[in-house]
Design a protein around this motif. Structure first.
Motif, PDB file in Angstrom:
ATOM      1  N   SER A 190      -4.281  10.899  -1.687  1.00 47.70           N
ATOM      2  CA  SER A 190      -4.421   9.768  -2.327  1.00 47.70           C
ATOM      3  C   SER A 190      -4.386   8.561  -1.437  1.00 47.70           C
ATOM      4  CB  SER A 190      -3.771   9.727  -3.822  1.00 47.70           C
ATOM      5  OG  SER A 190      -2.425   9.724  -3.373  1.00 47.70           O
ATOM      6  N   ALA A 244      -7.608   8.544   1.316  1.00 49.35           N
ATOM      7  CA  ALA A 244      -8.904   8.727   0.471  1.00 49.35           C
ATOM      8  C   ALA A 244      -9.403   7.253   1.272  1.00 49.35           C
ATOM      9  CB  ALA A 244      -9.033   8.897  -0.899  1.00 49.35           C
ATOM     10  N   SER A 245     -10.627   7.324   1.431  1.00 52.33           N
ATOM     11  CA  SER A 245     -11.482   6.221   1.968  1.00 52.33           C
ATOM     12  C   SER A 245     -12.212   5.429   0.599  1.00 52.33           C
ATOM     13  CB  SER A 245     -12.362   6.479   3.110  1.00 52.33           C
ATOM     14  OG  SER A 245     -11.475   6.914   4.216  1.00 52.33           O
ATOM     15  N   PHE A 246     -12.327   4.256   0.897  1.00 52.53           N
ATOM     16  CA  PHE A 246     -13.030   3.420  -0.104  1.00 52.53           C
ATOM     17  C   PHE A 246     -13.992   2.522   0.542  1.00 52.53           C
ATOM     18  CE2 PHE A 246      -8.446   3.767  -1.802  1.00 52.53           C
ATOM     19  CZ  PHE A 246      -9.109   4.806  -2.929  1.00 52.53           C
ATOM     20  N   PRO A 247     -15.415   2.958   0.496  1.00 51.62           N
ATOM     21  CA  PRO A 247     -16.331   2.013   1.350  1.00 51.62           C
ATOM     22  C   PRO A 247     -16.532   0.842   0.575  1.00 51.62           C
ATOM     23  CG  PRO A 247     -17.320   4.198   0.182  1.00 51.62           C
ATOM     24  CD  PRO A 247     -15.877   3.990   0.013  1.00 51.62           C
ATOM     25  N   ILE A 248     -16.351  -0.283   1.409  1.00 47.28           N
ATOM     26  CA  ILE A 248     -16.455  -1.802   0.876  1.00 47.28           C
ATOM     27  C   ILE A 248     -17.777  -2.222   1.396  1.00 47.28           C
ATOM     28  CG2 ILE A 248     -15.555  -3.968   0.962  1.00 47.28           C
ATOM     29  CD1 ILE A 248     -12.835  -2.454   0.883  1.00 47.28           C
ATOM     30  N   SER A 285     -19.555  -0.431   9.364  1.00 55.06           N
ATOM     31  CA  SER A 285     -19.139   0.112   8.185  1.00 55.06           C
ATOM     32  C   SER A 285     -17.750  -0.459   8.002  1.00 55.06           C
ATOM     33  CB  SER A 285     -19.477   1.517   8.022  1.00 55.06           C
ATOM     34  OG  SER A 285     -18.394   2.125   7.149  1.00 55.06           O
ATOM     35  N   THR A 325     -14.542   0.771   5.609  1.00 54.90           N
ATOM     36  CA  THR A 325     -13.935   1.820   4.797  1.00 54.90           C
ATOM     37  C   THR A 325     -12.739   1.842   4.875  1.00 54.90           C
ATOM     38  OG1 THR A 325     -14.723   3.592   6.023  1.00 54.90           O
ATOM     39  CG2 THR A 325     -16.309   3.052   4.526  1.00 54.90           C
ATOM     40  N   ASN A 332      -8.568   2.791   3.873  1.00 56.18           N
ATOM     41  CA  ASN A 332      -7.632   3.642   2.792  1.00 56.18           C
ATOM     42  C   ASN A 332      -6.282   2.656   2.762  1.00 56.18           C
ATOM     43  OD1 ASN A 332      -6.118   3.984   5.195  1.00 56.18           O
ATOM     44  ND2 ASN A 332      -7.171   6.060   5.456  1.00 56.18           N
ATOM     45  N   ILE A 333      -5.534   3.482   1.988  1.00 59.62           N
ATOM     46  CA  ILE A 333      -4.182   2.742   1.321  1.00 59.62           C
ATOM     47  C   ILE A 333      -3.356   2.647   2.740  1.00 59.62           C
ATOM     48  CG2 ILE A 333      -2.312   2.926  -0.121  1.00 59.62           C
ATOM     49  CD1 ILE A 333      -4.119   4.033  -2.238  1.00 59.62           C
TER      50      ILE A 333
END
Length: 92
Positions: free
Chosen positions: A42, A45-49, A70, A72, A74-75
């Motif tokens: 968790s 995990a990458s979050f594409p912005i 790109s 992207t 993560n936390i």
């Protein structure tokens, strides 16, 4: 020129970029630690912005330039950014 702390904006941006890269790398390294196997998926995990769907190509007949961008995070990279800003404010 406006300043943020003791140095300019350029040094702050450098700290933030290095913090994001080191945070992401630390997350990837900690993925393989078995004691952290429950929480690391968790955190990494990458979050594409922002991502360009297809790269832009500029053909100048002598040089062909292909650009793509790109973002992207993560936390772990966000934690790296926070640590970098704290260190920047404390030491610069």
């Amino acid at each position: 020129m406006s300043r943020f702390g003791g140095r300019g904006y350029g040094m702050c941006i450098l700290f933030v970029v290095i913090g994001a890269v080191l945070g992401g790398m630390l997350g990837e390294l900690l993925k393989s630690v078995s004691a952290l196997s429950g929480v690391m998926p968790s955190l990494t995990a990458s979050f594409p912005i922002f991502a360009m769907e297809s790269p832009v190509t500029i053909d100048l007949y002598v040089i062909r330039l292909t650009l793509a961008l790109s973002f992207t995070p993560n936390i772990m990279s966000m934690l790296g950014i926070i640590v970098a800003v704290v260190l920047y404010r404390k030491y610069c």
